[in-house]
Scaffold this active site. Structure first.
Site, PDB file in Angstrom:
ATOM      1  N   THR A  94     -29.432  27.155  18.019  1.00  5.37           N
ATOM      2  CA  THR A  94     -29.874  26.165  17.042  1.00  5.37           C
ATOM      3  C   THR A  94     -30.051  24.797  17.684  1.00  5.37           C
ATOM      4  O   THR A  94     -31.068  24.116  17.472  1.00  5.37           O
ATOM      5  CB  THR A  94     -28.854  26.076  15.891  1.00  5.37           C
ATOM      6  OG1 THR A  94     -28.618  27.377  15.373  1.00  5.37           O
ATOM      7  CG2 THR A  94     -29.373  25.177  14.782  1.00  5.37           C
ATOM      8  N   ASN A  95     -29.077  24.365  18.499  1.00  2.00           N
ATOM      9  CA  ASN A  95     -29.178  23.070  19.164  1.00  2.00           C
ATOM     10  C   ASN A  95     -30.291  23.040  20.195  1.00  2.00           C
ATOM     11  O   ASN A  95     -30.816  21.973  20.519  1.00  2.00           O
ATOM     12  CB  ASN A  95     -27.845  22.708  19.824  1.00  2.00           C
ATOM     13  CG  ASN A  95     -26.862  22.090  18.864  1.00  2.00           C
ATOM     14  OD1 ASN A  95     -26.810  20.877  18.701  1.00  2.00           O
ATOM     15  ND2 ASN A  95     -26.084  22.925  18.198  1.00  2.00           N
ATOM     16  N   LYS A 154     -18.777  33.646  17.302  1.00  7.52           N
ATOM     17  CA  LYS A 154     -18.730  32.192  17.171  1.00  7.52           C
ATOM     18  C   LYS A 154     -18.756  31.869  15.689  1.00  7.52           C
ATOM     19  O   LYS A 154     -19.730  32.163  14.993  1.00  7.52           O
ATOM     20  CB  LYS A 154     -19.921  31.542  17.873  1.00  7.52           C
ATOM     21  CG  LYS A 154     -20.034  30.039  17.625  1.00  7.52           C
ATOM     22  CD  LYS A 154     -21.386  29.513  18.073  1.00  7.52           C
ATOM     23  CE  LYS A 154     -21.558  28.040  17.661  1.00  7.52           C
ATOM     24  NZ  LYS A 154     -22.901  27.529  17.958  1.00  7.52           N
TER      25      LYS A 154
END
Length: 328
Positions: A60-61, A173
């Site tokens: 996502t980042n 995660k």
């Protein structure tokens, strides 16, 4: 009554414990925003020297949804060269393989293995999807549970317990931030069977106390040394110091919770000039997404500045044995 422990065998290859940075993607400061591979190389080495125990790309980042297949492979080859040139060729590199279909995710898994990744991470939420991808992946798979980007769909403890039995699914995660879920998993699985990572560094200390083995945190793009330091202090038994640093990190990470644009702005503001990357456009999100506005920029500097003193006081990693116990 004692909780029944899982009897599944230890996995053949586990994700090493510690703090992992989900690395942002850097672009050339032009309208077309091509990937700046030189900047990615430099930033990668900065994060490794900063003590990060591993790096995550194309999540996502990393704005994975905005990257082409070839761009993803180019980035991975670049960062594998960066860690090899630094003297740690076996440094853990985790790569996102989430696609719009099972077939695409399997294809991405093959690409990442060929380009030099260590582990693959996927953020879809169906048991069948994970099983199909893990069956085909040449790399161990980490489950990425992030309800915020999957329309609120959240893998529960039973889902993760079932996936943990797969021989090629090694960890989760928990970006859901559910520490209770983590406790339920660590009460049943050893880290050698199925490892639990927090989804940010603002609850790293509680994750470790609950039996987790680390976290993946966007704040590490800005403050790699301080975020990794919490884990290092905890492992060394210096829990009071780890807890004190956790307080500061949690406050600084609040800016990252607001948006990726603020995480990238923070990296540009606090790290860019150190790396010779002085053009703020290098750290802008890729279009059509917009960079942070002036009000939020000022707020981000105020929020993140609480961690500057701690970050500057921590020395960079020196190599010999290598980072995270691997390499030369």
């Amino acid at each position: 009554m004692p909780i029944s422990k899982s009897s599944i065998p230890a996995k053949a290859k586990m994700l090493p414990p510690g703090v992992y940075c989900p690395v942002i993607t850097l672009y050339r400061p032009a309208k077309t925003q091509e990937i700046d591979l030189e900047a990615m190389y430099t930033h990668c080495q900065y994060l490794v020297r900063g003590g990060q125990h591993g790096l995550v790309y194309q999540g996502t980042n990393g704005e994975a949804i905005l990257l082409s297949r070839e761009e993803k492979k180019d980035i991975l080859r670049t960062v594998r060269k960066a860690v090899t040139d630094l003297g740690v060729p076996d440094y853990p590199i985790v790569v996102g393989i989430s696609g719009q279909s099972t077939n695409e995710s399997i294809e991405l898994a093959r690409d990442t293995a060929e380009a030099g990744a260590s582990f693959a991470v996927s953020e879809e939420v169906l048991r069948g999807f994970y099983t199909d991808v893990a069956d085909e992946s040449r790399l161990p798979v980490v489950v990425y549970n992030f309800p915020g980007v999957t329309s609120g769909i959240d893998l529960n403890s039973d889902d993760l317990r079932a996936l943990a039995s797969h021989p090629n699914i090694v960890a989760v995660k928990l970006t859901c931030g559910n520490v209770g879920k983590g406790v339920r998993l660590t009460s049943q699985f050893s880290p050698e069977q199925f490892s639990v990572y927090g989804g940010s560094s603002d609850f790293l200390f509680p994750t470790l106390e609950a039996g987790g083995v680390g976290c993946v945190t966007g704040l590490a793009n800005v403050f790699p040394k301080a975020t990794a330091r919490i884990y290092d202090l905890w492992v060394d038994g210096k829990k009071a110091e780890a807890r004190q640093l956790q307080d500061v990190v949690a406050n600084a990470e609040w800016a990252c919770k607001k948006s990726l644009a603020l995480t990238k702005f923070g990296a540009g503001y606090f790290v860019g000039k150190k790396l010779g990357l002085g053009d703020e456009k290098t750290f802008w999100p890729r279009r059509p997404y917009l960079p942070a506005n002036e009000v939020m920029k000022k707020w981000t500097v105020e929020v993140m500045s609480v961690l500057v003193e701690e970050e500057d006081a921590i020395p960079e990693k020196r190599f010999g044995k290598g980072a995270n116990g691997v390499g030369k």
